[in-house]
Design a protein around this motif. Sequence first.
Motif, PDB file in Angstrom:
ATOM      1  N   LEU A 104     -34.698   1.545  42.119  1.00 48.42           N
ATOM      2  CA  LEU A 104     -34.113   1.612  43.453  1.00 48.42           C
ATOM      3  C   LEU A 104     -33.143   0.454  43.594  1.00 48.42           C
ATOM      4  CD1 LEU A 104     -37.184   2.480  45.727  1.00 48.42           C
ATOM      5  CD2 LEU A 104     -35.588   4.026  44.576  1.00 48.42           C
ATOM      6  N   LYS A 105     -31.866   0.767  43.767  1.00 50.53           N
ATOM      7  CA  LYS A 105     -30.823  -0.251  43.818  1.00 50.53           C
ATOM      8  C   LYS A 105     -30.537  -0.662  45.261  1.00 50.53           C
ATOM      9  CE  LYS A 105     -28.771   1.644  39.599  1.00 50.53           C
ATOM     10  NZ  LYS A 105     -27.555   2.233  38.978  1.00 50.53           N
ATOM     11  N   GLU A 106     -29.732  -1.704  45.388  1.00 52.14           N
ATOM     12  CA  GLU A 106     -29.500  -2.315  46.694  1.00 52.14           C
ATOM     13  C   GLU A 106     -28.911  -1.340  47.692  1.00 52.14           C
ATOM     14  OE1 GLU A 106     -27.070  -6.107  48.680  1.00 52.14           O
ATOM     15  OE2 GLU A 106     -27.027  -5.764  46.510  1.00 52.14           O
ATOM     16  N   ASN A 107     -27.964  -0.506  47.285  1.00 51.74           N
ATOM     17  CA  ASN A 107     -27.253   0.360  48.217  1.00 51.74           C
ATOM     18  C   ASN A 107     -27.669   1.821  48.131  1.00 51.74           C
ATOM     19  OD1 ASN A 107     -25.583  -1.777  49.232  1.00 51.74           O
ATOM     20  ND2 ASN A 107     -24.371  -1.649  47.345  1.00 51.74           N
ATOM     21  N   ASP A 108     -28.797   2.104  47.517  1.00 48.42           N
ATOM     22  CA  ASP A 108     -29.233   3.499  47.375  1.00 48.42           C
ATOM     23  C   ASP A 108     -29.470   4.169  48.721  1.00 48.42           C
ATOM     24  OD1 ASP A 108     -29.038   3.668  44.660  1.00 48.42           O
ATOM     25  OD2 ASP A 108     -31.165   3.337  44.254  1.00 48.42           O
ATOM     26  N   PHE A 109     -29.900   3.393  49.717  1.00 42.41           N
ATOM     27  CA  PHE A 109     -30.228   3.975  51.020  1.00 42.41           C
ATOM     28  C   PHE A 109     -29.315   3.436  52.120  1.00 42.41           C
ATOM     29  CE2 PHE A 109     -34.191   3.631  48.507  1.00 42.41           C
ATOM     30  CZ  PHE A 109     -34.415   4.983  48.314  1.00 42.41           C
ATOM     31  N   ALA A 110     -28.126   3.025  51.740  1.00 39.62           N
ATOM     32  CA  ALA A 110     -27.172   2.478  52.705  1.00 39.62           C
ATOM     33  C   ALA A 110     -26.843   3.518  53.777  1.00 39.62           C
ATOM     34  CB  ALA A 110     -25.894   2.045  51.982  1.00 39.62           C
TER      35      ALA A 110
END
Length: 367
Positions: A104-110
Amino acid sequence: MFYCLLLLCSQLVLSVALPFEQKAFWDFTMDNDMGGQGMMNDEEGSAFEPTKPTERPVGPTCPFGCQCHLRVVQCSDLGLSAVPKNIPSDTLLLDLQNNKITELKENDFAGLHNLYALVLVNNKISKVHSKAFSPMHKLQKLYFSKNMLTEIPKNFPPSLVELRIHDNQIKKVHKGAFSGMGTMNCIEMGGNPLENSGFAPGAFDGLKLSYLRISEAKLTGVPKDLPSSLTELHLDHNQIQAIELEDLIRYKNLNRLGLGYNHIRMIENGSLAYVPNLRELHLDNNRLSLVPAGLPDMKYLQVIYLHSNNITKVGVNAFCPTGFGIKRAYYNGISLFSNPVNYWEVQPATFRCVTDRFAIQFGNYKK
């Protein structure tokens, strides 16, 4: 007769339509959608010229292969290796279970500020960015079971009320793992190789929690410093050897305690006095040789499971108090089957504070 035939032929000729000549894609919609405006204009004598179609408004998009309906985005069972892009910003429930996501990366749920529930069950996630959950200000339910996590992810949203993170590879719960969380209803973290030493001091500091389950782990005793607000604690299917005097001292609010399928041989006298509000106690499938002391003093206890132990004797005052007006709730469930004690050797007065005979599960012991 000739005049009639001539008139009929002229009508047939006039009624034959001209061959259709397509000029644009939108010509296919002219006949039905435009109310006949695509036909010949009798007054002007010329065909209707279609206007240039206007651009359609751009609305929320749905990730390729996913199904989007009523703010629910379902992307399960697609073989995804990463969180898909273009998730609608108004999504309330995002289902990503049964995929092959590894990180799960930093901007996956931006942009997912309204997300209420996130389902990540049965993936291969082993790495979570410390800011991955930052955009989700309203997230309440996070289902993270059956992945490859080795530690509790950091910085859960303060709005979270339910966390299911069982069946991972978590060996340690670090200090402040749930800091800033405030109040939660449920944490399910069973099926992890957690030992008692895996809980750092202060791991649950500041957390007000109602339900906690740490089953199928490697616990040899009741963990220390769990939230004192607990009303349900389940530690079944572990390797707990005994319940010592100080093990339950913090949990006076407990209503249900599950200790089944352990190796418990002894419950120290006075231990159960620290959980005066207990209503249901599971001690089945252990190695007890006696009914635990202190049960008659438990005013609200209604259900106790003691089957599949090594109990050889049941005294007349094992469950019920000797005086009147002490027991406020009668038992509606006592299980004693699969113990080496003969039911006919137990005096009927032993169960004087039980609702009826059907509440007692007793039977012959067969080796």
